[in-house]
Write a protein that holds these residues in place. Sequence first.
Motif, PDB file in Angstrom:
ATOM      1  N   UNK A 120       0.827  -1.210   0.000  1.00  0.00           N
ATOM      2  CA  UNK A 120       0.000   0.000   0.000  1.00  0.00           C
ATOM      3  C   UNK A 120       0.857   1.254   0.000  1.00  0.00           C
ATOM      4  N   UNK A 121       0.256   2.343   0.431  1.00  0.00           N
ATOM      5  CA  UNK A 121       0.970   3.622   0.430  1.00  0.00           C
ATOM      6  C   UNK A 121       1.916   3.649   1.635  1.00  0.00           C
ATOM      7  N   UNK A 122       3.230   3.850   1.412  1.00  0.00           N
ATOM      8  CA  UNK A 122       4.149   3.835   2.554  1.00  0.00           C
ATOM      9  C   UNK A 122       3.824   4.947   3.545  1.00  0.00           C
ATOM     10  N   UNK A 123       3.869   4.611   4.836  1.00  0.00           N
ATOM     11  CA  UNK A 123       3.614   5.613   5.874  1.00  0.00           C
ATOM     12  C   UNK A 123       4.905   6.341   6.228  1.00  0.00           C
ATOM     13  N   UNK A 124       6.047   5.692   6.008  1.00  0.00           N
ATOM     14  CA  UNK A 124       7.326   6.253   6.463  1.00  0.00           C
ATOM     15  C   UNK A 124       8.065   6.948   5.335  1.00  0.00           C
ATOM     16  N   UNK A 125       8.947   7.847   5.752  1.00  0.00           N
ATOM     17  CA  UNK A 125       9.627   8.724   4.793  1.00  0.00           C
ATOM     18  C   UNK A 125      10.420   7.967   3.720  1.00  0.00           C
TER      19      UNK A 125
END
Length: 339
Positions: free
Chosen positions: A195-200
């Motif tokens: 999915x969409x990465x939460x981390x930088x």
Amino acid sequence: MARILLTGGAGFIGSHTAVVLLERGYDVVLLDDFSNAARDVPARLQRITGVGVPLIEADIRDEAAMAAALAAFPVDAVIHFAAKKAVAESEADPLLYYDSNIVGTVRLLAAMRRAGVGRIVFSSSATVYGEPDECPIDEQAALRVTNVYGRTKLVMEGMITDLVRTRTLKAAAVLRYFNPVGAHPSGLIGEDPTGVPANLMPYLCQVAEGKRPYLNVFGDDYPTHDGSGVRDFIHVMDLAEAHEAALRRVLGTDGDFTVNLGTGTGYSVLDMIGAFEGATGVKVPYKIAPRRPGDVAACYADPARAATLLGWRATRGIEDMCRDAWRWQSKIALTNHGP
Ligand code: NAD
Ligand code: WQD
């Protein structure tokens, strides 16, 4: 040589730690339910190290399966990585996090007691410091819960140190990681969030790959040197080496200890974009976006205790972190995200 069970051993930090342990001659057994890991990780570990690793597919919440695993593979210690780790998801579904992380750890610890395994290294997080009063953060800093995920880490830390105090466990290391990034230099293992990465870093890498149009820089008005958030990014191979140092102490000395695992240097989001472009030659388009709720301005470690107690300090810089993350991302882009 000691035999070590790695719960969550197919995950990001577990797989890199497995490489270090295998290369240093330990017997390693992986346990994972593959809820957040690729099934070919054990094969990739064999390609890197030349050693085949036994794998148990199980959920840590299944105490019978944990007992069976420890009966089939008597071990000297456990490194307990398995957990759910997404802050936003923990706020959306707290019970899932209490169950996976806290109940799962209770079951693991019960199975360890039954099997007579008394030594554990535990993955905690700098999230237990919440909004720090000052940086760098040492291990005596106030502990503050700011989200459900952080609460589960604090509860698990307390459970484990209680068990040492009551002599249910002989020895424990509580390792508070700051911001792990990068990948093994082979490019064969790394972080690939679904999915969409939460981390930088994973997000930045997907922008560099062209999978996403630009990076949102969450806030440019923090009281930091350039206004963007500052973090203690640590190369996952440095972190893996710290686990081996902690493990040595846990195997050889009774009692418990808690250490920060960071570099001691804070870099901002804009610093990381610049370092990535410099290290890889790939442009990272970005836009300034509003602050992300729950974020702190700055968070970086005082890593002195880990140096004194374990003789460990991080040696890799942000260029290494960016270059290695990109090498891995470029390979998965070809295999997973290609046309
Ligand atoms: P990860 O998701 O890559 O690895 C965790 C592994 O555990 C995965 O392979 C997953 O499939 C497995 N797992 C999850 N629940 C399980 C269960 N119930 N039974 C068996 N296996 C299960 O995460 P990671 O980044 O490697 O994190 C490892 C540990 O470090 C976690 O405890 C995490 O909370 C902690 N930590 C991570 C970070 C970070 O930024 N990556 C920072 C601080 C602490
Ligand atoms: C770093 C910086 C963002 C994404 C989290 C957990 C913590 C620990 C590590 C497990 C911040 C900024 C991010 C983006 C951005 N995990 N950012 N654009 O929040 O420091 O820590 O992961 O234990 O518990 O909270 O890491 O990588 O999400 O953010 O500008 O698309 O990057 O605002 O300043 P964080 P992060």
